[in-house]
Design a protein around this motif. Structure first.
Motif, short mmCIF file in Angstrom:
data_model
loop_
_atom_site.label_atom_id
_atom_site.label_comp_id
_atom_site.label_asym_id
_atom_site.label_seq_id
_atom_site.Cartn_x
_atom_site.Cartn_y
_atom_site.Cartn_z
N PHE A 158 11.21 1.92 -3.56
CA PHE A 158 11.14 3.31 -3.11
C PHE A 158 12.32 4.10 -3.68
N ALA A 159 13.50 3.47 -3.71
CA ALA A 159 14.69 4.16 -4.22
C ALA A 159 14.54 4.52 -5.70
N VAL A 160 14.08 3.57 -6.52
CA VAL A 160 13.94 3.89 -7.95
C VAL A 160 12.84 4.92 -8.16
N LEU A 161 11.79 4.86 -7.35
CA LEU A 161 10.73 5.87 -7.46
C LEU A 161 11.27 7.25 -7.10
N ARG B 41 0.84 -1.20 0.00
CA ARG B 41 0.00 0.00 0.00
C ARG B 41 0.88 1.25 0.00
N ALA B 42 1.98 1.21 0.75
CA ALA B 42 2.89 2.36 0.82
C ALA B 42 3.55 2.64 -0.53
N THR B 43 3.90 1.59 -1.25
CA THR B 43 4.48 1.77 -2.59
C THR B 43 3.46 2.41 -3.52
N ARG B 44 2.24 1.90 -3.49
CA ARG B 44 1.18 2.47 -4.35
C ARG B 44 0.93 3.95 -4.01
N ALA B 45 0.96 4.29 -2.74
CA ALA B 45 0.74 5.68 -2.34
C ALA B 45 1.80 6.59 -2.94
N ARG B 46 3.04 6.13 -2.93
CA ARG B 46 4.12 6.95 -3.50
C ARG B 46 4.00 7.06 -5.02
N ILE B 47 3.59 5.97 -5.66
CA ILE B 47 3.34 6.02 -7.11
C ILE B 47 2.27 7.05 -7.41
N HIS B 48 1.20 7.03 -6.64
CA HIS B 48 0.08 7.94 -6.88
C HIS B 48 0.45 9.40 -6.62
N THR B 49 1.43 9.62 -5.77
CA THR B 49 1.89 10.98 -5.51
C THR B 49 2.82 11.47 -6.62
N LEU B 50 3.68 10.58 -7.10
CA LEU B 50 4.72 10.99 -8.06
C LEU B 50 4.26 11.05 -9.51
N PHE B 51 3.40 10.13 -9.90
CA PHE B 51 3.06 9.97 -11.32
C PHE B 51 1.63 10.39 -11.61
N PRO B 52 1.36 10.85 -12.83
CA PRO B 52 -0.01 11.17 -13.21
C PRO B 52 -0.86 9.89 -13.22
N GLN B 53 -2.13 10.06 -12.96
CA GLN B 53 -3.04 8.92 -12.83
C GLN B 53 -3.03 8.00 -14.05
N ASP B 54 -2.88 8.55 -15.23
CA ASP B 54 -2.90 7.69 -16.42
C ASP B 54 -1.65 6.81 -16.54
N GLN B 55 -0.66 6.99 -15.66
CA GLN B 55 0.54 6.16 -15.68
C GLN B 55 0.61 5.17 -14.50
N TRP B 56 -0.33 5.27 -13.58
CA TRP B 56 -0.26 4.42 -12.38
C TRP B 56 -0.16 2.94 -12.70
N SER B 57 -1.01 2.44 -13.55
CA SER B 57 -1.00 1.00 -13.83
C SER B 57 0.29 0.59 -14.54
N THR B 58 0.81 1.45 -15.41
CA THR B 58 2.07 1.17 -16.10
C THR B 58 3.22 1.07 -15.10
N VAL B 59 3.28 2.03 -14.19
CA VAL B 59 4.34 2.05 -13.18
C VAL B 59 4.21 0.85 -12.24
N GLU B 60 3.00 0.56 -11.80
CA GLU B 60 2.79 -0.58 -10.92
C GLU B 60 3.22 -1.88 -11.59
N ASP B 61 2.84 -2.06 -12.84
CA ASP B 61 3.22 -3.26 -13.57
C ASP B 61 4.73 -3.35 -13.74
N LEU B 62 5.35 -2.25 -14.07
CA LEU B 62 6.80 -2.21 -14.24
C LEU B 62 7.52 -2.60 -12.94
N LEU B 63 7.07 -2.07 -11.83
CA LEU B 63 7.71 -2.40 -10.55
C LEU B 63 7.49 -3.86 -10.18
#
Length: 97
Positions: free
Chosen positions: A52-55, A6-28
């Motif tokens: 977290f480091a790569v993000l 959940r913490a990783t997803r929260a950081r993704i949602h803060t850093l990346f635009p919403q239309d990239q969330w699933s791409t970033v999640e899949d990549l990680l």
């Protein structure tokens, strides 16, 4: 495959635009977990620290994220150091983008 916390997803949602969330999640999930050198599926805490480091180093840029993940495959210890997470195993938990 090590799932995202959940913490990783929260950081993704803060850093990346919403239309990239699933791409970033899949990549990680696919390229920044138990496929890293010397990381296996039982090391979810280490995987999260590296994620977290790569993000952090990507600064919300998808191309930069790809580069940082590639670098983590060379030596993720360098990735942890570059992100400021190398000397303290819990430093990544304090990072809030």
């Amino acid at each position: 495959m090590i799932e995202l916390s959940r913490a990783t997803r929260a950081r993704i949602h803060t850093l990346f635009p919403q239309d990239q969330w699933s791409t970033v999640e899949d990549l990680l999930r696919r390229r920044c977990g138990d496929d890293l050198p010397f990381v296996d599926s039982s090391w979810s805490t280490l995987a999260e620290r590296i994620r977290f480091a790569v993000l952090k180093l990507s600064q919300g840029d998808l191309e930069a994220l790809h580069r940082e993940i590639d670098e983590a495959h060379v030596d993720w210890r360098d990735t942890l150091m570059a992100a400021g997470f190398g000397h303290d195993a819990s430093a990544h938990k304090k990072w809030r983008p």
